[in-house]
Scaffold this motif. Sequence first.
Motif, PDB file in Angstrom:
ATOM      1  N   GLU A 154       0.828  -1.204   0.000  1.00 58.10           N
ATOM      2  CA  GLU A 154       0.000   0.000   0.000  1.00 58.10           C
ATOM      3  C   GLU A 154       0.867   1.260   0.000  1.00 58.10           C
ATOM      4  OE1 GLU A 154      -2.679  -0.294   3.291  1.00 58.10           O
ATOM      5  OE2 GLU A 154      -4.026  -1.668   2.225  1.00 58.10           O
ATOM      6  N   SER A 155       2.152   1.089  -0.247  1.00 57.44           N
ATOM      7  CA  SER A 155       3.085   2.216  -0.276  1.00 57.44           C
ATOM      8  C   SER A 155       3.394   2.595  -1.720  1.00 57.44           C
ATOM      9  CB  SER A 155       4.390   1.859   0.437  1.00 57.44           C
ATOM     10  OG  SER A 155       4.154   1.586   1.801  1.00 57.44           O
ATOM     11  N   LEU A 156       3.348   3.899  -2.003  1.00 57.73           N
ATOM     12  CA  LEU A 156       3.712   4.379  -3.327  1.00 57.73           C
ATOM     13  C   LEU A 156       5.228   4.364  -3.478  1.00 57.73           C
ATOM     14  CD1 LEU A 156       1.361   7.477  -3.727  1.00 57.73           C
ATOM     15  CD2 LEU A 156       1.209   5.321  -4.971  1.00 57.73           C
ATOM     16  N   VAL A 157       5.701   3.750  -4.546  1.00 61.56           N
ATOM     17  CA  VAL A 157       7.134   3.729  -4.838  1.00 61.56           C
ATOM     18  C   VAL A 157       7.311   4.297  -6.241  1.00 61.56           C
ATOM     19  CG1 VAL A 157       9.187   2.309  -5.142  1.00 61.56           C
ATOM     20  CG2 VAL A 157       7.535   1.749  -3.346  1.00 61.56           C
ATOM     21  N   TYR A 158       8.058   5.380  -6.330  1.00 61.87           N
ATOM     22  CA  TYR A 158       8.233   6.103  -7.589  1.00 61.87           C
ATOM     23  C   TYR A 158       9.132   5.335  -8.547  1.00 61.87           C
ATOM     24  CZ  TYR A 158       9.493   9.869 -10.810  1.00 61.87           C
ATOM     25  OH  TYR A 158       9.702  10.629 -11.922  1.00 61.87           O
ATOM     26  N   ASN A 159       8.757   5.328  -9.804  1.00 62.67           N
ATOM     27  CA  ASN A 159       9.559   4.719 -10.857  1.00 62.67           C
ATOM     28  C   ASN A 159      10.528   5.770 -11.398  1.00 62.67           C
ATOM     29  OD1 ASN A 159      10.597   3.338 -13.068  1.00 62.67           O
ATOM     30  ND2 ASN A 159       8.819   3.794 -14.352  1.00 62.67           N
ATOM     31  N   GLU A 160      11.767   5.673 -10.999  1.00 60.23           N
ATOM     32  CA  GLU A 160      12.750   6.699 -11.356  1.00 60.23           C
ATOM     33  C   GLU A 160      13.141   6.685 -12.832  1.00 60.23           C
ATOM     34  OE1 GLU A 160      15.738   7.621  -8.043  1.00 60.23           O
ATOM     35  OE2 GLU A 160      15.064   5.590  -7.518  1.00 60.23           O
ATOM     36  N   GLN A 161      12.675   5.682 -13.578  1.00 61.82           N
ATOM     37  CA  GLN A 161      12.939   5.680 -15.020  1.00 61.82           C
ATOM     38  C   GLN A 161      12.039   6.662 -15.749  1.00 61.82           C
ATOM     39  OE1 GLN A 161      13.827   1.763 -16.967  1.00 61.82           O
ATOM     40  NE2 GLN A 161      13.015   0.939 -15.061  1.00 61.82           N
ATOM     41  N   ARG A 162      10.949   7.042 -15.107  1.00 61.79           N
ATOM     42  CA  ARG A 162      10.021   7.968 -15.757  1.00 61.79           C
ATOM     43  C   ARG A 162      10.664   9.339 -15.856  1.00 61.79           C
ATOM     44  NH1 ARG A 162       4.234   8.369 -16.364  1.00 61.79           N
ATOM     45  NH2 ARG A 162       3.487  10.516 -16.308  1.00 61.79           N
ATOM     46  N   ALA A 163      10.638   9.894 -17.046  1.00 59.77           N
ATOM     47  CA  ALA A 163      11.321  11.180 -17.251  1.00 59.77           C
ATOM     48  C   ALA A 163      10.384  12.227 -17.849  1.00 59.77           C
ATOM     49  CB  ALA A 163      12.529  10.981 -18.153  1.00 59.77           C
ATOM     50  N   ARG A 164       9.084  12.037 -17.692  1.00 53.79           N
ATOM     51  CA  ARG A 164       8.140  13.008 -18.252  1.00 53.79           C
ATOM     52  C   ARG A 164       7.035  13.297 -17.240  1.00 53.79           C
ATOM     53  NH1 ARG A 164       3.739   9.925 -19.512  1.00 53.79           N
ATOM     54  NH2 ARG A 164       4.107   7.738 -20.027  1.00 53.79           N
ATOM     55  N   ASP A 165       6.435  14.460 -17.373  1.00 51.34           N
ATOM     56  CA  ASP A 165       5.280  14.851 -16.553  1.00 51.34           C
ATOM     57  C   ASP A 165       5.529  14.648 -15.062  1.00 51.34           C
ATOM     58  OD1 ASP A 165       4.284  15.141 -19.067  1.00 51.34           O
ATOM     59  OD2 ASP A 165       2.738  13.620 -18.895  1.00 51.34           O
ATOM     60  N   ILE A 166       6.711  15.031 -14.593  1.00 50.33           N
ATOM     61  CA  ILE A 166       7.032  14.838 -13.176  1.00 50.33           C
ATOM     62  C   ILE A 166       6.076  15.645 -12.298  1.00 50.33           C
ATOM     63  CG2 ILE A 166       8.879  14.757 -11.482  1.00 50.33           C
ATOM     64  CD1 ILE A 166       9.452  13.252 -14.139  1.00 50.33           C
ATOM     65  N   SER A 167       5.758  16.850 -12.733  1.00 46.42           N
ATOM     66  CA  SER A 167       4.820  17.675 -11.966  1.00 46.42           C
ATOM     67  C   SER A 167       3.466  16.980 -11.849  1.00 46.42           C
ATOM     68  CB  SER A 167       4.651  19.046 -12.631  1.00 46.42           C
ATOM     69  OG  SER A 167       5.865  19.755 -12.634  1.00 46.42           O
ATOM     70  N   GLY A 168       3.007  16.400 -12.945  1.00 50.08           N
ATOM     71  CA  GLY A 168       1.731  15.687 -12.925  1.00 50.08           C
ATOM     72  C   GLY A 168       1.751  14.508 -11.972  1.00 50.08           C
ATOM     73  N   THR A 169       2.892  13.819 -11.916  1.00 50.65           N
ATOM     74  CA  THR A 169       3.039  12.692 -10.992  1.00 50.65           C
ATOM     75  C   THR A 169       2.895  13.170  -9.546  1.00 50.65           C
ATOM     76  OG1 THR A 169       4.475  11.463 -12.494  1.00 50.65           O
ATOM     77  CG2 THR A 169       4.611  10.902 -10.164  1.00 50.65           C
ATOM     78  N   ILE A 170       3.574  14.249  -9.217  1.00 44.88           N
ATOM     79  CA  ILE A 170       3.505  14.785  -7.857  1.00 44.88           C
ATOM     80  C   ILE A 170       2.075  15.208  -7.525  1.00 44.88           C
ATOM     81  CG2 ILE A 170       4.300  16.660  -6.354  1.00 44.88           C
ATOM     82  CD1 ILE A 170       6.948  16.599  -7.982  1.00 44.88           C
ATOM     83  N   ILE A 171       1.429  15.864  -8.460  1.00 44.18           N
ATOM     84  CA  ILE A 171       0.061  16.333  -8.240  1.00 44.18           C
ATOM     85  C   ILE A 171      -0.902  15.172  -8.027  1.00 44.18           C
ATOM     86  CG2 ILE A 171      -1.878  17.479  -9.384  1.00 44.18           C
ATOM     87  CD1 ILE A 171       0.272  19.350 -10.675  1.00 44.18           C
ATOM     88  N   ARG A 172      -0.644  14.046  -8.702  1.00 47.22           N
ATOM     89  CA  ARG A 172      -1.549  12.892  -8.597  1.00 47.22           C
ATOM     90  C   ARG A 172      -1.385  12.106  -7.300  1.00 47.22           C
ATOM     91  NH1 ARG A 172      -0.462  12.600 -14.174  1.00 47.22           N
ATOM     92  NH2 ARG A 172       1.289  11.193 -13.875  1.00 47.22           N
ATOM     93  N   VAL A 173      -0.343  12.363  -6.542  1.00 42.93           N
ATOM     94  CA  VAL A 173      -0.098  11.586  -5.324  1.00 42.93           C
ATOM     95  C   VAL A 173      -1.306  11.587  -4.403  1.00 42.93           C
ATOM     96  CG1 VAL A 173       1.221  11.577  -3.162  1.00 42.93           C
ATOM     97  CG2 VAL A 173       2.417  11.717  -5.349  1.00 42.93           C
TER      98      VAL A 173
END
Length: 214
Positions: A154-173
């Motif tokens: 149940e823990s979110l673990v970020y995929n560090e290979q992702r290199a796009r839409d980082i702001s969107g990822t943070i906003i979706r948390v």
Amino acid sequence: MIQWKLSTVNRKLNEEKEKLINILPSHLREEFNKEAYISGGCIYSLYNYKEPKDYDFFVHNESFALSLREFFMSLVINDEDDPKEKNIYVVHYGGERIVITKNAISIGKKYQIITKFFGTPAEVVNEFDFKHNMFYHQNDNIETLSDWDFLDSESLVYNEQRARDISGTIIRVHRFCERGMTITNAEVCKMLRKLREIGFTERENEIIENVGSY
């Protein structure tokens, strides 16, 4: 236990794919069956006995993605008062409401065919933002590009290979946290470091300016 749960999820995904295929026009069904795979949060949801919000389908090649889009766009009735360069089109087909955007074709309330991103799972799923979503269903099998343990986490673990839409990822948390998931400061820092590395691109700024849509 994990194999039993996966086999149950696999059957469900096969059923949903078959339902979508039966909605599509007959001349696209065979190729869609070969080309399409399911990925995203629906696999994690089903594994954890939750009803998915929707099912995301991806296809291997751009030409077929364009074929799907061209078919549904052919159903659009042009209105002289309606600009041709709209971002969203709505049509009806096979008893379903179809919403066509520059990124995807949404069919009814359950199915979404992604047309913006295409390619093999290694090319597409490897770009997903969190590791619990990096599972895919293809050729009657569920595979992972992360680790099977993430299905039980149940823990979110970020995929560090992702290199796009980082702001969107943070906003979706916050969406995931509202569903009961958690995230550590260490994972947030991974995203911030990636954002620092990539910088605020035009796309990043667009996401931030349109934060109300997330």
